[in-house]
Design an enzyme around this catalytic site. Structure first.
Site: not given
Lengths: 322, 257
Positions: B96, B184-185, B206-207, B157
């Site tokens: 990635k 993301a996001g 992830n976050t 994040g």
């Protein structure tokens, strides 16, 4: 004199266990090839915050509960403590982090700008709200280690590079015990020590930040300990530039006067941890292991020492056992 | 079943491995969600010098394909070097590709991204570029040899969800056959469901999971949302309309004019 137990490792786990056992009239000897505590062990680099409630943000209930007894234990051991609580702040743009932190922790109250100014005059006007964990304490790890050593020596306990194992063997060797505890891993932490007479803080301050959380612990005389990064791996090499920049930058963001601070120390080490980041006692036919204290060496070593002594002297099953 | 570079994945959820309260919590999130891919950061999570073996072993033990990333790399050279390290360490040619353009917003550097993608594709890597919803940039990445795109939902994040619905819809329509992962996001499962309803192929998180109060429960919530969103997409949803439309016949009343 007969020796009831031989403790391997003169880090915080070994010393606390030795102290607890000897205070119950057991006789112990300590073996550590590196000698008394120093920069070779991760206890040396610790923050020394006794902040079980703050730790509740990311750890389990047992740490919060058992950690609450740490301050009283250290006080009994004759270690100087500051009972000033902890203050948790954010930068303006991350203020919602404070709500999340508040939801996931206990024993705090929200304080406003006026109360912040009263608690920490040097932070006046810098934050409009913060969380105050009134019941928490902090100590200076190197003073605590030296105090324990002196107390133990006064009781006739020896710390030798090698000796014949006598009595029960209690293995507190941290990451060196991976030979018998295969799920132990290293978690690297990096810290800085600053001298900045222009700033006065009387309690640990945690700066919540989504990427670079920071805590700063006042050591007195204008000296502050800054910590700590948390990286998977047992690399014990020097602090990286990236981590240095992140730590120092966060301090600068907390108070611009830190820009003039002298950086008097940069340190790094790897802490032993089990997969759940909770310490435990492991019993083998030959040994009792006390390990996996992770970032909670000073917070959890008292509880682990008490647990170990209760088991050895009274047969009580430890709460945290493999 | 969804496939990237010819590899079938058992789930449309790709899960990051950083910021969890503990490795045990990480493992629980994977088990409970059945995530199909584990992404790992060589630079940010652990010292990339072989000393993080305990952690790497844990990632391998999750039993899902590993997608290493170049998070934290600010230049083409750094990203390419990190990709090579990752290939060696994990024995995979998947990478990635992140080339950070701005330290604060973590916005991808589109120019560096295209350059690094070209180098890595030529070198046999199977590149998953972390990109914006820009269609021109997407075209350049495909020309450079990428066969998958990873447009952002919002900056890393932030938990803001799909920030530019129009742009993402356009991108999806512009390259209907290219597998795309919303990366993301995302903050909550409804946003992941929305991405699936729009026809994206997978979601990387992830976050939102790692920083949830109960990561394993949140991971499962996302997994279910993905399933719901994908089913809805396959079911061909109705078109929205302005005028109410009775679902039962209305008899004996005057017809609306």
């Amino acid at each position: 004199m007969t020796v009831d137990a031989t403790i391997l490792g003169a880090g915080i786990a070994g010393l606390a266990t030795a102290f607890e056992l000897t205070s119950r009239v057991a006789s112990v000897q300590i073996i550590d090839p590196a000698g008394p505590p120093g920069p070779h062990g991760c206890s040396w680099w610790a923050g020394g915050m006794l902040a079980p409630h703050c730790e509740g943000e990311v750890t389990e209930e047992v740490i919060v509960r058992l950690g609450r007894g740490a301050a009283a234990w250290w006080a009994r051991a004759g270690v100087p403590l500051s009972y000033r609580g902890s203050l948790v702040v954010t930068l303006a743009r991350d203020r919602r982090e404070l709500d999340r932190f508040a939801r996931r922790t206990t024993a705090h109250r929200l304080v406003n700008a006026e109360e912040i100014a009263a608690l920490e005059p040097d932070l006046a006007g810098r934050h409009d709200r913060a969380l105050f964990f009134e019941t928490e304490a902090h100590l200076s790890p190197r003073v605590a280690l030296a105090t324990l050593c002196e107390a133990l020596l006064a009781k006739g306990v020896t710390i030798q590079p090698e000796a014949r194992h006598l009595g029960r063997v209690i293995d507190c060797r941290g990451l060196h015990a991976r030979d018998s505890l295969p799920d132990l891993r290293g978690v690297r932490g990096e810290m800085a020590v600053l001298r900045c007479p222009e700033v006065t803080l009387s309690r640990p301050v945690r700066l919540l930040h989504p990427r670079h959380p920071l805590y700063i612990v006042p050591r007195g005389d204008g000296v502050f300990m800054l910590g700590a990064t948390q990286l998977e791996g047992d690399n014990r090499g020097p602090v990286t530039l990236r981590s240095t920049v992140e730590l120092l930058n966060a301090a600068f963001a907390l108070h611009p006067a830190f820009g003039e601070a002298e950086v008097i120390e940069l340190g790094a080490d790897a802490r032993p941890a089990f997969p759940d980041n909770i310490p435990r006692i492991t019993l083998t036919p030959e040994r009792m292991h006390i390990n996996g204290l992770f970032r909670h060496g000073f917070l959890m070593s008292p509880a682990m020492a008490v647990m170990a002594a209760d088991y050895l002297l009274a047969g009580t099953t430890p709460e945290l056992i493999a | 079943m969804v496939a990237f570079y010819g590899t079938d994945l058992c789930s449309r959820l790709m899960l990051g491995t950083s910021q969890y309260p503990s490795p045990k919590a990480l493992e629980a999130a994977f088990v409970r969600s059945g995530a199909g891919v584990a992404t790992v950061s060589l630079r940010r999570e652990a010292a990339g010098d072989g000393t993080g073996q305990g952690f790497w072993q844990l990632i391998r033990d999750l039993g899902v394909p590993v997608l290493p990333n170049t998070a934290g790399c600010h230049s083409v050279k750094e990203a390419v070097t990190t990709a090579h390290m990752a290939r060696e360490m994990f024995g995979t040619d998947w990478i990635k590709l992140e080339v950070v353009g701005h330290a604060d917003t973590l916005q991808p550097d589109p120019f560096g991204l295209v350059e690094a993608a070209g180098i890595l594709c030529a070198d046999g890597f199977k590149v998953f570029p972390y990109t914006t919803e820009d269609g021109i940039l997407a075209g350049r990445l495909l020309e450079a040899g990428c066969e998958v795109l990873m447009p952002w939902g919002a900056p890393i994040g932030t938990g803001l969800g799909l920030n530019n619905i129009y742009g993402l819809r356009t991108l999806r329509a512009q390259f209907p056959d290219v597998p795309m992962v919303i990366d993301a996001g995302l903050g909550v499962p409804s946003q992941a469901a929305q991405a699936m309803e729009m026809g994206f192929d997978a979601v990387l998180l992830n976050t939102a999971v790692a920083k949830a109060g109960d990561p394993a429960k949140m991971a499962e919530a996302f997994a279910r949302a993905l399933e719901a969103g994908r089913l809805a997409y396959e079911a061909d949803p109705m078109e929205p309309r302005d005028m109410a439309h009775p679902s039962t016949p209305v008899l004996g009343l005057a017809v609306l004019s």
